[in-house]
Every structure is written in C-alpha cells, then in structure tokens.
Design an enzyme around this catalytic site. Structure first.
Site, PDB file in Angstrom:
ATOM      1  N   SER A  41       0.820  -1.217   0.000  1.00  0.00           N
ATOM      2  CA  SER A  41       0.000   0.000   0.000  1.00  0.00           C
ATOM      3  C   SER A  41       0.848   1.259   0.000  1.00  0.00           C
ATOM      4  O   SER A  41       2.062   1.231   0.212  1.00  0.00           O
ATOM      5  CB  SER A  41      -0.939   0.031   1.209  1.00  0.00           C
ATOM      6  OG  SER A  41      -0.303   0.581   2.347  1.00  0.00           O
ATOM      7  N   VAL A  42       0.162   2.380  -0.203  1.00  0.00           N
ATOM      8  CA  VAL A  42       0.798   3.697  -0.180  1.00  0.00           C
ATOM      9  C   VAL A  42       1.388   4.006   1.197  1.00  0.00           C
ATOM     10  O   VAL A  42       2.314   4.824   1.315  1.00  0.00           O
ATOM     11  CB  VAL A  42      -0.229   4.777  -0.596  1.00  0.00           C
ATOM     12  CG1 VAL A  42      -1.366   4.874   0.413  1.00  0.00           C
ATOM     13  CG2 VAL A  42       0.426   6.140  -0.797  1.00  0.00           C
ATOM     14  N   LYS A  43       0.886   3.342   2.234  1.00  0.00           N
ATOM     15  CA  LYS A  43       1.332   3.638   3.594  1.00  0.00           C
ATOM     16  C   LYS A  43       2.762   3.183   3.876  1.00  0.00           C
ATOM     17  O   LYS A  43       3.336   3.578   4.902  1.00  0.00           O
ATOM     18  CB  LYS A  43       0.374   3.012   4.603  1.00  0.00           C
ATOM     19  CG  LYS A  43      -1.033   3.594   4.565  1.00  0.00           C
ATOM     20  CD  LYS A  43      -1.052   5.079   4.904  1.00  0.00           C
ATOM     21  CE  LYS A  43      -2.472   5.588   5.031  1.00  0.00           C
ATOM     22  NZ  LYS A  43      -2.528   7.008   5.427  1.00  0.00           N
ATOM     23  N   ASP A  44       3.333   2.384   3.001  1.00  0.00           N
ATOM     24  CA  ASP A  44       4.749   2.030   3.163  1.00  0.00           C
ATOM     25  C   ASP A  44       5.614   3.293   3.171  1.00  0.00           C
ATOM     26  O   ASP A  44       6.628   3.362   3.874  1.00  0.00           O
ATOM     27  CB  ASP A  44       5.218   1.120   2.032  1.00  0.00           C
ATOM     28  CG  ASP A  44       4.753  -0.319   2.203  1.00  0.00           C
ATOM     29  OD1 ASP A  44       3.842  -0.564   3.012  1.00  0.00           O
ATOM     30  OD2 ASP A  44       5.308  -1.194   1.513  1.00  0.00           O
ATOM     31  N   ALA A  47       5.330   5.045   6.503  1.00  0.00           N
ATOM     32  CA  ALA A  47       6.044   4.252   7.504  1.00  0.00           C
ATOM     33  C   ALA A  47       7.548   4.479   7.421  1.00  0.00           C
ATOM     34  O   ALA A  47       8.207   4.748   8.433  1.00  0.00           O
ATOM     35  CB  ALA A  47       5.720   2.770   7.318  1.00  0.00           C
TER      36      ALA A  47
END
Length: 337
Positions: A41-44, A47
């Site tokens: 996901s884009v959340k990598d 993070a």
C-alpha cells in the site's frame, strides 16, 4: 551485482494509464501504483518516512518498539519497515476493520490490540490509546518505544513531498494538470500537493472525500460537518491533521459508496486492477476532476492497495446489499456471500 534492501524498494512506483476511464473522459487518467510497494500500500512511504526521521532524531533506538494507532495499512507498512530494520511493532486498531488486515498484521508478527471505534474526541479513540501505550512501553522497555503518530507527524507528508510528488512530476514530464486523492492522515495529499504546486502553481489539487468524512465540507464551506457514512476503510477525517494544515487544496469532491464501489469492479473487469475502496474514491475523484478541467488534461491519482484485503466486504453480496450496493453478476462470489 545490483541489489537493494527491502526498504530501498519502497517508492518509485509506476504510473498506470486507466485506459477505459481515460478514453471515456478524454483525459489521461493515470494511477500511481502504490499497491506495488513491499507492504502492499501507499502507507509504506509514510512508515519509512516516519521511521527514518525517528532514527535521525534518536526517538527510535536500536531494537526499540514502534507503536501506532492505525486502521491497518500504516501498521502493515510499519511492520514491514520495522522487521527489515530490526524493530518490533505494536498496533492499536479499531475492531471494525477488515479481518484480512488484522490477519496480515498478525502474520508480520505485530502485537495487535483491537479496541472499539469511538470519535476522536473520546479519550479511548484508538489514536489516543496508542499514544498512552507508547509512553508506557517507552518507560518500561529495555530499548524504549516510539509513537509514530501518523496523523500529526509531519515526517509523513514530508516523505511524500520528497518522493511521491517529484516522481509524478518526472513521470509525466511536467505535463500533469491535476492531482486528486482521498485523505486520512493527509500525508499523501498534503505532501504531493506541496511538491506539485512547487513545480507549477497551475496544477489543480483536489481532495476526494467519502461520505462520513468532514474534509469535503471543510474545503468547500470552511466548517467540519459530517454527513452520511461509508464502507471504505482508512480514509476520511473529522479534523484537519497537522499533515494537512496549510496544504494547497483547490477543490473538493464528495464521493458516495454508490459512485466509488462500482468503479472498483469496473477496474477489475476493464483494467485488470483489483484494488480497494479508497482507490474507488480516488478514481471517482479523478473522473470528477477530468470533467472540471475538460478533455486533453493529464490527471494523476493514487492506486492505494489491493482489493483482496477487503474480500469479506467488497465481494460479499449480503454485506453490500445492506449498504444498497450491488455486486456485478459477472463476479461469481456465491461462496463468499
């Protein structure tokens, strides 16, 4: 030998042309394939940005614990980054999120603490609980703990400003006319907006907001009123986060599930892309922005994550029927309904 570590593989995702949708609108509708990041996901990006910033500021010590309140994907991203860099991860998560996300977190070895969903103003909101837990673990753990605080940690938006935005500018050879996406923490939207406006003030930036979120009202009327609800997870907000504060947003679109979810199925059938509900909201926003700007423009949005981590919702006839959404007949999902 030209090899890279796992964290070096986060970012530099391709732009995918959404062929049918581009042809229908007369615009080039391009999706940034963030689902191709190692954690899916884009959340990598958020993070990695927050962890690297914490390391630089000595907020995260070797062997320390990463703590976060998340609807799922940021927790997965933090687990991917944390495991690769030698940190453990603890996640506080609303218990109404998809079972697939919960199981994915556990598969990465995350200590998942499920809590009832409550409004942000409630002290038992998952974000507030994660902050209290981080303080406790920091005081009592050998190597301390770091609270990622994705909603108000500006390292989130800064990483997108430094990476995602410039990638879009370079990949479109500076021809991008507009950028639109949904917002939860505001890291992606805020960071990309600042980067692209820095390249050209003529680029139109829009937020695509699901019902049940207050961002559409804020960017349209200057107030924070909530209306309706949505089955889409991980996006929308009742407040303006630090990552969104001052972001150069030009317009907003309110997207109902009845508009966004059918686009999820359309992209599976017509584009070969099986993506989640937030991507449906983003693509609906891109179509709306194409109508605003007119034919011949290049519009970029975010393809956030896989639809397969929402199987129990997106492909469940009974669940969808309760929300007045119809599963297409060509999808043979009798065994999941």
């Amino acid at each position: 030998m030209n090899s890279r570590s796992l964290v070096d593989c986060i970012g530099n995702t391709p732009l995918i042309r959404l062929n049918k949708i581009s042809d229908a609108t007369g615009c080039e509708i391009l999706g940034k394939a963030e689902f191709m990041n190692p954690g899916g996901s884009v959340k990598d990006r958020a993070a990695l940005g927050m962890v690297r910033d914490a390391e630089r500021n000595n907020a995260l010590q070797p062997g320390g614990i990463i703590v976060e309140g998340t609807a799922g994907n940021t927790g997965i991203g933090l687990a991917v980054v944390g495991n690769a860099l030698g940190y453990s991860t603890v996640v506080v998560m609303p218990n109404n999120q998809s079972i697939e996300k919960i199981m994915t977190l556990k598969a990465y070895g995350v200590d998942v603490k499920l809590v009832p969903p409550v409004p942000f103003k409630d002290p038992n909101h998952f974000v507030h609980q994660s902050e209290r837990l981080a303080k406790k673990l920091n005081a009592n753990s050998k190597n301390g703990a770091f609270w990622a605080n994705q909603f108000d940690n500006i390292a989130n938006a800064k990483f997108h400003q430094d990476t995602t935005g410039p990638e879009i500018w370079e990949q479109t050879k500076g021809l991008v006319s507009g950028f639109v996406c949904s917002a939860g923490t505001g890291g992606t939207l805020g960071g990309v907006a600042r980067a692209l406006k820095g390249f050209s003030s003529n680029i139109t930036i829009a937020v695509a907001d699901p019902t049940g979120s207050a961002l559409y009202d804020y960017y349209t009327n200057g107030t924070l009123n909530l209306e309706g609800s949505s089955i889409t997870e991980g996006i929308g907000n009742s407040r303006i986060t630090t990552n969104l504060q001052g972001a150069p947003i030009d317009m907003a679109f309110q997207i109902e599930d009845q508009e966004s979810i059918p686009l999820v199925y359309q992209m599976i059938q017509e584009e070969g892309l099986c993506l989640g509900g937030s991507t449906g909201v983003n693509v609906a926003g891109a179509i709306r922005l194409a109508k605003e700007l007119g034919p011949g423009n290049t519009i970029v949005t975010i393809l956030c994550d896989s639809g397969l981590i929402y199987k129990a919702r997106l492909f469940n006839k009974n669940f969808l029927a309760k929300h007045k959404i119809q599963l297409p007949e060509w999808l043979d999902m009798e065994n999941l309904s």
